[in-house]
Structure formats: structure tokens, C-alpha cells
Design an enzyme around this catalytic site. Structure first.
Site, PDB file in Angstrom:
ATOM      1  N   ASP A 172       0.813  -1.215   0.000  1.00 50.13           N
ATOM      2  CA  ASP A 172       0.000   0.000   0.000  1.00 50.13           C
ATOM      3  C   ASP A 172       0.847   1.267   0.000  1.00 50.13           C
ATOM      4  OD1 ASP A 172       0.823  -0.301   2.648  1.00 50.13           O
ATOM      5  OD2 ASP A 172      -1.206  -0.485   3.458  1.00 50.13           O
ATOM      6  N   ASN A 177       9.940   3.314   8.789  1.00 50.95           N
ATOM      7  CA  ASN A 177       8.628   3.033   9.354  1.00 50.95           C
ATOM      8  C   ASN A 177       8.574   3.614  10.762  1.00 50.95           C
ATOM      9  OD1 ASN A 177       7.130   0.699   7.597  1.00 50.95           O
ATOM     10  ND2 ASN A 177       9.351   0.510   7.456  1.00 50.95           N
ATOM     11  N   GLY A 218      -4.652   9.333   5.351  1.00 49.48           N
ATOM     12  CA  GLY A 218      -5.576   9.884   6.332  1.00 49.48           C
ATOM     13  C   GLY A 218      -4.980  10.976   7.179  1.00 49.48           C
TER      14      GLY A 218
END
Length: 494
Positions: free
Chosen positions: A249, A308, A423
Site C-alpha cells: 500500500d 517506518n 488519512g
């Protein structure tokens, strides 16, 4: 993709760690248009709910429920547009299904399962952390696929399996019956050698997956035709191809991030915050490893040099805990949007937490852990949920800003701007404070960047659709509204 071909729609299956969605994408007047047709919840479930005699702490994904939701979504999509010509699937990375003779063996385990951390020393007795980085270029994370496979050594199902498929590849297999492994997602497993671009056979042999890894495909290549029974179930009007997109993703999100130059950083902000830069070649230096950066593959052979870091997970987990307590006490539900509004009125906190600390990796009782971390750093425990949220937001912004600059430095350039997508790009305070602390502009949007990247790769795979990444990004800038945040230096401290 010429103007006369703009009417052909595609379907994007976008699976995130907390939710999934099925969307229709098409070109309308030269702009990419997305239509949400089905959204559904996702998240870890106790393995014991799905499998008898499972360890109490073990976590899994309810992959059968996800497949049911995907089928519902595709049926709705074809009801709206029977002329959908292709389907693409992206999802989170590292997790996998094991199959034997076409039958799944057990459940798809969740990357936050505690078994993975226990397996780290066992694998590193065979391959040191330095050697692993030299081979796969990945940031050390205890849930990387290689550590999960080491944990599998305690179970018999790996030995019984004849096929390992990552989550989006497994969904593609359910759709087509064809077993393939998409290249960008393969690069997240730790089993892909960054120097050769192929499976690392010595590592695969040590982990017991020799001969079980599928043939790789690249974004834009066809996986296979939709199974006839599914085509009838969905009501497809014609032949439908399943196309390999950038199935990790983050790879899809970065493909659709409207970067304007080579000195930009991106932050794909959802449950995780993926902070990095796009490069032509991997950075496999000791400095990159020590800084905790990873090299993952992107569209058209690019390298996503990134780190990350924790994203909105701290926020969602805190709200989830508060609402569990509110339900027990018979009190009203708490909404994150309200807390964000309240947090925006509070001054900048003096004491922050490190969102990357491993103590925040697992779900459960997050507010207490955050409060403990604040106290350990010399601060006072927040008195209200909004105060805690304010500390989290400031800590995330500080983390994002620092890692964006570090990614640029290790990539060999000075940072000029940051793009926040996903988001998290809707969080005004988070975007503004990231700009302030990084001292460079932040461009926010698109929100549905992952699905957008999924759709763009499918559209590009159509006849006459061979746009370069730069052309795709220009199309994104034309299709969505972006918001600029300029850095502000003078801010009141708490």
C-alpha cells in the site's frame, strides 16, 4: 491514456490495517475520479477466535471475513459499472498465507503477534542484523516476514506448505487461481536481495521456503483473468483482468504522491507513518542501517528509501481504550475529531514521547503507556484526553520532521518540501506542526492516495496508457485539491 479512452473504469481493492475499501476509478475529463462503493472494518483478532488451541496472546487477521467483504464490494462495483475492465489489489506488507495444493493452511497471522519478537534471536544466530541489511536493505522490525518465518519453525504448517503468498497476492490468487508475487511487496519481506533484485536463495533455504515463493510480477503486468464463477457472481459484462499494481500500500501511495522535484520527502500517514524519499538506487550504508532506514522498491524500479515510524496508531488505540471504558461506565462515546479540535487550542507541550519506542508496538491500554512515557521523560501525566492527544500529535510531528530531514541527508540532498498523504493529511495541526518543526513547506493530500495509486497503475496498463511516473503525478495534481502549510517559528510553549 488518451482522452477517448477515459470512460473505461477499473476496481481498486485497498486493504489497510484498520479498514478496507473497494473503489471504482476512471478518467473523467482528464481527471482521475474515485467512487467509494464499499468500506469495511479490519484489524487484529485473537487467533483463538479462529483456531482451536491457539496461544492466548496470538493474533491473526480474519482473512475469510475480508474475502467476504471484498466480494460484497466487487458485486456492488459491478452493479454500478458492469464494464469494469480490471481489478487491482493492494494491502499492508509482510503478512502471508500458506497453502498446500490450493488449500490455505490455518490463518494469516498478524504482524503484531508476539511470537515474532521471540524469533528474532534465533534468526540472528544464522544471519546477523548487519548481514541481513546488506542482503535485503531493510530496517530492522521484528515483524518483517523473515522473522515471522523463523517463528514458523515452531509449527508444522510451513513444512506442509507448497506455496507462500503475501496478502494481496493471496487475494489475487482467490480472484484468478494464479499464484504470483508482486515485486514492490516482495521487497518488504526481507527475502528479496536488493543487489540482485531476485529472491535470496540462501536466506530462503535457511527459512524453509525454497520452492514455495511465487514467480514475481511487476506493477502493470497481468496476473490473470477473473475466475468465471466470480465474474458471474459479480455480474461482469465482459472479460476482466486482475492487474498487479504496486501492491504494497505504501508503494501505491508513493506512486500517487504529487512530488514536484528530487528534493522532496513524503510521509504516507495512516496507522503507520512511512517517512522517506524516492531514489534511483538503494542506500545500503552502515549509516543508513544505524539510522533505521529501509530500502523498498517502488514503481518503475524506483527505491523507496524510508523509515517506518508510528503513525495514527497511537491516536486510534487511545480513543478505542477510552471508549471501552466509557461503555463500561455508561458514558457517551468519545470522538477523535472532537479531541483534535480541543488539542488544537492547547499550547505546545514541553515534554514529548518517542512514538517509535517498542513499548507502543502492541495494542491495548495505550493511554496508560503514553502517560508512563511522559512521566519517564520528566513531564506530568496529562489530565484530560485532549492533553494526551496534544502530546501525541506534537511527538508525531517532531518524529516526522526529524526523519524526513534524515532521509534526505542519507539520500544525498537537502530537503526542500514534505508531502503528507493518506488519512493523516487531513490533520491540520499535525501538518502545520510538521512544517514548523521541519522548517520547510508541507503539502497535504491526497487522502485516498493508496487507492489512487492502485487505479493509476491499472489505467496505465491499458492500451496506449504508458505514462511515466511524472505524468501520473501531474494527473494527480490536476485531479485533487492540495493544501499548503508554510512553517511558522514563533509558538507558545506549555
Amino acid at each position: 491514456m488518451s482522452q477517448k479512452e477515459t470512460g473505461t473504469p477499473v476496481a481498486a481493492i485497498d486493504l489497510g490495517a484498520t479498514s478496507g475499501r473497494v473503489m471504482i476509478g476512471e478518467l473523467v475529463d482528464g481527471k482521475v475520479q474515485l467512487t467509494l462503493v464499499h468500506r469495511f472494518a479490519n484489524g487484529p483478532v485473537p487467533l483463538a477466535r479462529l483456531q482451536d488451541d491457539a496461544p492466548a496472546q496470538a493474533l491473526a487477521w480474519d482473512i475469510d471475513e475480508l474475502w467476504s467483504q471484498i466480494r460484497q464490494g466487487l458485486k456492488k462495483a459491478f452493479e454500478l459499472r458492469p464494464d469494469i475492465s480490471s481489478i487491482g489489489v493492494d494491502s499492508w506488507a509482510v503478512d502471508y498465507a500458506l497453502l498446500n495444493d490450493g488449500q490455505r493452511l490455518g490463518q494469516v497471522r498478524h504482524y503484531r503477534d508476539p511470537r515474532n519478537e521471540l524469533a528474532v534471536p534465533d534468526l540472528e544466530h544464522k544471519f546477523s542484523r548487519v548481514e541481513l541489511f546488506e542482503r535485503n536493505g531493510l530496517q530492522f522490525l521484528p515483524f518483517n516476514t523473515v522473522y515471522q518465518l523463523q517463528a514458523e519453525q515452531q509449527d508444522s504448517r510451513l513444512e506442509s506448505a507448497d506455496q507462500l503468498l503475501l496478502v494481496p497476492d493471496y487475494v489475487n490468487w482467490l480472484l484468478t487461481g494464479q499464484a504470483r508475487c508482486e515485486w514492490t511487496n516482495a521487497s518488504t519481506t526481507g527475502l528479496l536481495n536488493q543487489r540482485t533484485g531476485s529472491w535470496d536463495e540462501p536466506l530462503a533455504q535457511a527459512l524453509g521456503v525454497t520452492g514455495k515463493l511465487a514467480q514475481m510480477v511487476h506493477p502493470g503486468e497481468e496476473v490473470g483473468a477473473l475466475r468465471p464463477a466470480l465474474a458471474r457472481e459479480f455480474g461482469a459484462a465482459g472479460s476482466v483482468q486482475v492487474v498487479a499494481v504496486a501492491s504494497h500500500d505504501t508503494a501505491s501511495a508513493v506512486a500517487a504522491t504529487p512530488l514536484t522535484g528530487e528534493k522532496s520527502a513524503y510521509i504516507s500517514c495512516g496507522t503507520w507513518g512511512l517517512v522517506g524519499v524516492e531514489l534511483a538506487d538503494p542506500v545500503l550504508t552502515a549509516q543508513a542501517q544505524a539510522a533505521g532506514f529501509t530500502n523498498e522498491l517502488g514503481l518503475d524500479g524506483s527505491v523507496r528509501f524510508l523509515k517506518n515510524v508510528t503513525g495514527t496508531f497511537l491516536l486510534s488505540e487511545s480513543v478505542s481504550y477510552w471508549n471501552q471504558q466509557a461503555e463500561l461506565a455508561g458514558q457517551p462515546e468519545i470522538h477523535l475529531a472532537d479531541l483534535l479540535s480541543q488539542a488544537a487550542t492547547l499550547p505546545v507541550p514541553q515534554v514529548l514521547i518517542d512514538p517509535q519506542n517498542e513499548q507502543f508496538l502492541a495494542p491495548g491500554q495505550m493511554p496508560a503507556r503514553i502517560s508512563d512515557a511522559i512521566a519517564l521523560a520528566g513531564g506530568s501525566a496529562p489530565e484530560t484526553p485532549a492533553e494526551l492527544i496534544r502530546v501525541v500529535l506534537e511527538s508525531l510531528a517532531a518524529s516526522f520532521a526529524a526523519q524526513a530531514h534524515e532521509a534526505a541527508r542519507l539520500g544525498g540532498f537537502e530537503l526542500e518540501e514534505i508531502h503528507i498523504v493518506g488519512g493523516g493529511s487531513q490533520g491540520e495541526l499535525l501538518c502545520q506542526r510538521t512544517a514548523d518543526l521541519a522548517r520547510v513547506p508541507v503539502i497535504a493530500g491526497p487522502v485516498e492516495c493508496t487507492a489512487l495509486g492502485n487505479v493509476l497503475v491499472q489505467l496505465r496498463a491499458m492500451p496506449q496508457g504508458g505514462e511515466r511516473v511524472e505524468d501520473l503525478r501531474a494527473m494527480v495534481r490536476k485531479s485533487v485539491v492540495l493544501r499548503d502549510y508554510q512553517p511558522v517559528s514563533a509558538l507558545k510553549q506549555a
